[in-house]
Enzyme design. Sequence first.
Site, mmCIF file in Angstrom:
data_model
loop_
_atom_site.group_PDB
_atom_site.id
_atom_site.type_symbol
_atom_site.label_atom_id
_atom_site.label_comp_id
_atom_site.label_asym_id
_atom_site.label_seq_id
_atom_site.Cartn_x
_atom_site.Cartn_y
_atom_site.Cartn_z
ATOM 1 N N SER A 1 -13.873 3.436 -10.481
ATOM 2 C CA SER A 1 -13.519 4.319 -11.609
ATOM 3 C C SER A 1 -12.626 3.589 -12.615
ATOM 4 O O SER A 1 -12.795 3.728 -13.829
ATOM 5 C CB SER A 1 -12.831 5.602 -11.117
ATOM 6 N N GLU B 1 -7.786 8.647 -16.192
ATOM 7 C CA GLU B 1 -7.995 9.092 -14.801
ATOM 8 C C GLU B 1 -7.122 10.313 -14.496
ATOM 9 O O GLU B 1 -7.545 11.233 -13.796
ATOM 10 C CB GLU B 1 -7.701 7.947 -13.824
ATOM 11 N N GLU C 1 0.832 -1.205 0.000
ATOM 12 C CA GLU C 1 0.000 0.000 0.000
ATOM 13 C C GLU C 1 0.863 1.249 0.000
ATOM 14 O O GLU C 1 1.879 1.315 0.688
ATOM 15 C CB GLU C 1 -0.877 -0.018 1.254
ATOM 16 N N ASP D 1 -4.710 0.057 -10.110
ATOM 17 C CA ASP D 1 -6.153 -0.174 -10.206
ATOM 18 C C ASP D 1 -6.546 -0.671 -11.593
ATOM 19 O O ASP D 1 -7.237 -1.677 -11.742
ATOM 20 C CB ASP D 1 -6.919 1.121 -9.886
#
Length: 388
Positions: free
Chosen positions: A130, A162, A36, A173
């Site tokens: 998204s 994005e 992360e 993502d």
Amino acid sequence: MNAILIQKTTDFFEKTFGSKPERVVLSPGRINIIGEHIDYNDGYVLPAAIDKIICFAFEKSNSNTSKIIAIDLDDSFEIEMNSSMELTDNVWTNYIRGVIHQLKLKGFEFEGVNCVFSSNIPTGSGLSSSAALECGFLFGMNELFDLNIKPVDIALMGQSAEHWVGINCGIMDQFSSVMGKEDKVIKIDCRTLEYTYHDANFTDYSLILFDSNVKHSLMTSAYNERRQQCEEGIATIKKNFPKITSFRDCTENQVISLKDKMSKDVFKRSLFAVKEIKRVALACEALDNGDIPALGKLMFETHEGLSKDYEVSCAELDMIVDTLKKEEAVVGARLMGGGFGGCTINLIKKGEEERIKSQLAGLYFDTFGIELKIYDVKISNGTSLYTA
């Protein structure tokens, strides 16, 4: 669950446009097992696509006009494909405009489409709806107009879309949404985009997300601040160890030796980045050995680091993880995503899930007066064509 969503989407399409869709595309959300806040620090991440999806139904409109309908939002817009793309106040439409903008930038030839979509990805919970929207729409355009865009390039163009919208996200993502495989996690090298699949053999465990149902307003400013602090940290490291080019080349001891040359916050952020990069490698080893408790231990360590060193947790997320840590049936738990709210990702022994869900939800409500949202997820395939 997805079968109902697909039926709902295709029925709506037929009712609206009076024809069956030419293509139906399923585009998933994603989880990140570990790794992360290191996608922008030249690190590695370990995401997977999940069985929560956006379903799209497409046909060519045989004109230059596209009509796009978001069923769940009860909203739609029309756009001329040859007009210049500009941002609007209607946020969801900007992701579609961003994709069209990318296709035009790259010189692809295409016309208008009729498209409807519906989703069971919980919005605002950090599961990257998204990215699923961008990549699913791109995938559909690719299929309809035979554009021959490779999957990795669909992910990269989704990321660029994005960025165009104004969110400076890493590649994770979109990459996991497109490239996911059932029961596999993807180790992605965020510097080179090299990737390897690792078995996610969670047979004896359930993957459950506990959504704190809070979003603290710090998110955007804190994210940008963390990026700046990491840049400052790596600049100090390079200055003192000229052979080092990024956190991945660095040891904990080297960071510790520079403690006096960094501000307290920059030191803590840098130490977290180095430790987390190492944890991803250890997590892959644990998965390859089928050692899920070892993976869980690393997840707990990541949460501790995100809470104490990276300081992106909050009282609600810490309470969830601290409570679960006392449960023998929970082998791992941590906050997932940017932080300051959103979900924890948790590995729970099968047979114990309902008890733990019920106890935690009750305790969470008693503590914060907030309903805990709970999502069961399975690791699933990336963006694909649906064939009945």
